[in-house]
Design an enzyme around this catalytic site. Structure first.
Site, PDB file in Angstrom:
ATOM      1  N   THR A  72       0.843  -1.226  -3.913  1.00  0.00           N
ATOM      2  CA  THR A  72       2.278  -2.138  -4.282  1.00  0.00           C
ATOM      3  C   THR A  72       3.338  -1.091  -4.206  1.00  0.00           C
ATOM      4  O   THR A  72       4.639  -1.551  -3.567  1.00  0.00           O
ATOM      5  CB  THR A  72       1.875  -2.924  -5.493  1.00  0.00           C
ATOM      6  OG1 THR A  72       0.630  -3.766  -5.339  1.00  0.00           O
ATOM      7  CG2 THR A  72       2.971  -3.773  -5.784  1.00  0.00           C
ATOM      8  N   ASN A 147      -6.009  -7.578   4.976  1.00  0.00           N
ATOM      9  CA  ASN A 147      -6.705  -7.530   3.713  1.00  0.00           C
ATOM     10  C   ASN A 147      -7.915  -8.857   3.576  1.00  0.00           C
ATOM     11  O   ASN A 147      -8.876  -8.606   3.123  1.00  0.00           O
ATOM     12  CB  ASN A 147      -6.149  -7.575   2.324  1.00  0.00           C
ATOM     13  CG  ASN A 147      -5.108  -8.340   2.084  1.00  0.00           C
ATOM     14  OD1 ASN A 147      -4.076  -8.457   2.995  1.00  0.00           O
ATOM     15  ND2 ASN A 147      -4.888  -9.315   1.400  1.00  0.00           N
ATOM     16  N   GLN A 175      -5.519  -1.421   4.001  1.00  0.00           N
ATOM     17  CA  GLN A 175      -6.670  -1.812   4.303  1.00  0.00           C
ATOM     18  C   GLN A 175      -7.274  -0.917   5.606  1.00  0.00           C
ATOM     19  O   GLN A 175      -8.399  -1.448   5.912  1.00  0.00           O
ATOM     20  CB  GLN A 175      -6.907  -3.628   4.241  1.00  0.00           C
ATOM     21  CG  GLN A 175      -6.723  -4.225   3.237  1.00  0.00           C
ATOM     22  CD  GLN A 175      -7.688  -4.050   2.105  1.00  0.00           C
ATOM     23  OE1 GLN A 175      -8.776  -3.420   2.403  1.00  0.00           O
ATOM     24  NE2 GLN A 175      -7.435  -4.328   0.906  1.00  0.00           N
ATOM     25  N   SER A 195      -3.465   3.103  -0.619  1.00  0.00           N
ATOM     26  CA  SER A 195      -3.979   2.903  -1.970  1.00  0.00           C
ATOM     27  C   SER A 195      -5.201   3.656  -2.302  1.00  0.00           C
ATOM     28  O   SER A 195      -6.246   3.582  -1.536  1.00  0.00           O
ATOM     29  CB  SER A 195      -4.124   1.443  -2.024  1.00  0.00           C
ATOM     30  OG  SER A 195      -4.567   1.214  -3.324  1.00  0.00           O
ATOM     31  N   HIS A 197      -7.590   2.945  -4.634  1.00  0.00           N
ATOM     32  CA  HIS A 197      -8.838   2.218  -4.951  1.00  0.00           C
ATOM     33  C   HIS A 197      -9.388   1.592  -3.836  1.00  0.00           C
ATOM     34  O   HIS A 197     -10.704   0.749  -4.219  1.00  0.00           O
ATOM     35  CB  HIS A 197      -8.714   1.628  -6.144  1.00  0.00           C
ATOM     36  CG  HIS A 197      -7.400   0.293  -6.015  1.00  0.00           C
ATOM     37  ND1 HIS A 197      -8.296  -1.081  -5.912  1.00  0.00           N
ATOM     38  CD2 HIS A 197      -6.407   0.051  -5.622  1.00  0.00           C
ATOM     39  CE1 HIS A 197      -7.353  -1.977  -5.697  1.00  0.00           C
ATOM     40  NE2 HIS A 197      -5.983  -1.282  -5.761  1.00  0.00           N
ATOM     41  N   THR A 233       6.300  12.077 -14.289  1.00  0.00           N
ATOM     42  CA  THR A 233       5.043  13.172 -14.243  1.00  0.00           C
ATOM     43  C   THR A 233       4.107  12.667 -13.589  1.00  0.00           C
ATOM     44  O   THR A 233       3.823  11.572 -13.630  1.00  0.00           O
ATOM     45  CB  THR A 233       4.847  13.239 -15.739  1.00  0.00           C
ATOM     46  OG1 THR A 233       5.940  14.072 -16.459  1.00  0.00           O
ATOM     47  CG2 THR A 233       3.790  14.362 -15.963  1.00  0.00           C
ATOM     48  N   CYS A 322      -5.130 -18.515  -7.197  1.00  0.00           N
ATOM     49  CA  CYS A 322      -5.043 -19.447  -8.058  1.00  0.00           C
ATOM     50  C   CYS A 322      -3.652 -19.330  -8.731  1.00  0.00           C
ATOM     51  O   CYS A 322      -3.340 -18.470  -9.339  1.00  0.00           O
ATOM     52  CB  CYS A 322      -6.208 -19.197  -8.784  1.00  0.00           C
ATOM     53  SG  CYS A 322      -7.057 -20.422  -9.335  1.00  0.00           S
TER      54      CYS A 322
HETATM   55  C1  LIG Z   1      -2.820  -4.992   2.571  1.00  0.00           C
HETATM   56  C2  LIG Z   1      -2.696  -4.642   0.888  1.00  0.00           C
HETATM   57  N1  LIG Z   1      -1.599  -4.031   0.672  1.00  0.00           N
HETATM   58  C3  LIG Z   1      -1.348  -3.532  -0.565  1.00  0.00           C
HETATM   59  C4  LIG Z   1      -2.132  -3.909  -1.653  1.00  0.00           C
HETATM   60  C5  LIG Z   1      -1.778  -3.413  -3.040  1.00  0.00           C
HETATM   61  O1  LIG Z   1      -2.375  -1.997  -3.339  1.00  0.00           O
HETATM   62  P1  LIG Z   1      -2.763  -1.824  -4.905  1.00  0.00           P
HETATM   63  O2  LIG Z   1      -3.682  -2.416  -5.451  1.00  0.00           O
HETATM   64  O3  LIG Z   1      -3.033  -0.333  -4.705  1.00  0.00           O
HETATM   65  O4  LIG Z   1      -1.385  -1.905  -5.731  1.00  0.00           O
HETATM   66  C6  LIG Z   1      -3.366  -4.450  -1.290  1.00  0.00           C
HETATM   67  C7  LIG Z   1      -4.457  -4.589  -2.337  1.00  0.00           C
HETATM   68  O5  LIG Z   1      -5.170  -5.523  -2.289  1.00  0.00           O
HETATM   69  C8  LIG Z   1      -3.573  -4.812   0.056  1.00  0.00           C
HETATM   70  O6  LIG Z   1      -4.917  -5.243   0.271  1.00  0.00           O
END
Ligand SMILES: Cc1ncc(COP(=O)(O)O)c(C=O)c1O
Length: 389
Positions: A72, A147, A175, A195, A197, A233, A322
């Site tokens: 994000t 995604n 993704q 990202s 995670h 930091t 939702c």
């Molecule tokens: C295509 C896409 N962009 C951005 C994000 C946002 O990433 P983060 O969860 O690391 O903020 C996601 C997370 O679901 C995503 O699937």
């Protein structure tokens, strides 16, 4: 109870090797990476090693990587870093909200945004991007992989269009990274988000590739971290985790693991399509990342299916968000032309490297029976059955 996790596009489990790479930076090596003493040098070295691993994954230079708090922030930094009032931007109707809501905010701040559509498979037509160009177009932001559907966008063609028009090109590759090769030079982008995670690193860390010479306004004001592009930091443990995950992701691209994942995903699709009626794959026929399938099961509510499957141990998700009690159908699926009821009947299965053929079998045993049970309760399905007998 046995639990199978097929929601890897939401987040992936941290890999043990990644956790191991992070551990020293919580207690043992705690220095501030900006400190000039021994403790700072240790953590600085860890940050720079991680940067090298991200560089290897994306095919860029170390100075072109800015570590962020996630996808994000990377998306926000790309868009708010470049766009100024009076600028025109081009994006698409299927972007993640990190891009869509940034675009909306930029519109209220005096930018103009054109959202190009997608076809029934969920793919942007590069000609639509070309046609949307204006003399004041500053930036094109089109994602690499969606995604919800896993559908890949023609980013290389869009990169060429952007270069010819001398317009910046950002792609959200959150993704795509780790699932398909992501090479910034081949794509021809100026900015690219990833990202942690989504590739088995922790939540709360990510990176933005910023092509050399691209002048970005920072989002945060503070110290001169990350070459004054991201003050604050560094999250050393998170960055060390991202580095290790990038290294593992790069190896996976070369190992055949992703082919095995695609085979598992395809087995789910094929079996369901043979065993169940009134279902289909959203995005079928388009190039897709190997781990994702988005399937509609007509005559059911996706939310109800997610809950019913969760009660039996299978974690999947809907594309629907939702909001204030009302379930809005997914903006991605409706942009592809799905009827709202079909969009609401859609479920995403997203696999990860921890999943096994046994996990797939678990889903194959569970889903058809659960769908059949929910359809029994559906008055619409009941009417359809009555009419066909
Ligand atoms: C295509 C896409 N962009 C951005 C994000 C946002 O990433 P983060 O969860 O690391 O903020 C996601 C997370 O679901 C995503 O699937």
């Amino acid at each position: 109870m046995r639990r199978v996790y097929f929601d890897n596009n939401a987040t992936t489990p941290l890999l043990p090797e990644v956790f191991e790479a992070m551990q020293p930076y919580f207690v043992e090596h705690f220095g501030n990476a900006s400190s000039i003493h021994h403790h700072g040098q240790e953590t600085r070295a860890a940050v720079e090693r991680a940067r090298e691993s991200v560089v290897e994954l994306l095919g860029c230079r170390p100075s072109e990587i800015v570590f962020t708090s996630g996808g994000t922030e990377a998306d926000n930094l790309a868009l708010f870093g470049l766009a100024r009032p009076g600028d025109h931007l081009i994006s698409s109707t299927i972007e993640h909200h990190a891009v869509l809501n940034s675009c909306k905010q930029l519109q209220s701040a005096g930018c103009e945004v054109t959202y190009v559509p997608v076809d029934g498979r969920g793919v942007v037509d590069p000609d639509d991007v070309r046609r949307a160009l204006r003399p004041n177009t500053k930036l094109i932001s089109i994602m690499m992989a969606n995604n919800e559907t896993g559908v890949l966008q023609p980013v290389e063609e869009i990169g060429r269009i952007a270069a010819e028009a001398d317009v910046y090109f950002h792609t959200d590759a959150v993704q795509a990274a780790g699932k398909v090769p992501v090479d910034v030079k081949q794509i021809g982008c100026d900015l690219l988000s990833i990202s942690g995670h989504k590739i088995h690193a922790p939540q709360g860390v990510g990176a933005l590739y910023v092509r050399k010479g691209t002048l970005l306004h920072p989002l945060f004001y503070g110290g001169s971290h990350e070459r004054s592009r991201r003050a604050g930091t560094e999250n050393v443990a998170g960055i060390a985790g991202l580095g290790k995950a990038a290294e593992i992701a790069k190896r996976a691209l070369e190992s055949g693991d992703l082919l095995r994942m695609a085979e598992m995903r395809d087995r789910i699709e094929q079996t369901f399509l043979v065993e169940m009626e009134s279902i289909g794959v959203n995005g079928a026929g388009a190039p897709r990342v190997p781990n994702t399938t988005n399937i509609y099961f007509d005559y059911i509510e996706g939310e109800a299916l997610v809950i019913a499957l969760d009660l039996k141990g299978l974690a999947v998700s809907t594309g629907a968000a939702c909001s204030s009690g009302a379930i809005e159908p997914s903006h991605v699926l409706t942009a592809m032309g799905l009827r709202p009821d079909r969009a609401r009947a859609s479920i995403r299965f997203s696999l990860g490297k921890q999943n096994t053929p046994d996990d797939v079998q678990f889903a194959l045993d569970l889903v058809p029976a659960t769908v059949a049970r929910l359809r029994e309760l559906s008055p619409v399905y009941g009417r359809k059955q009555a009419l066909s007998t």
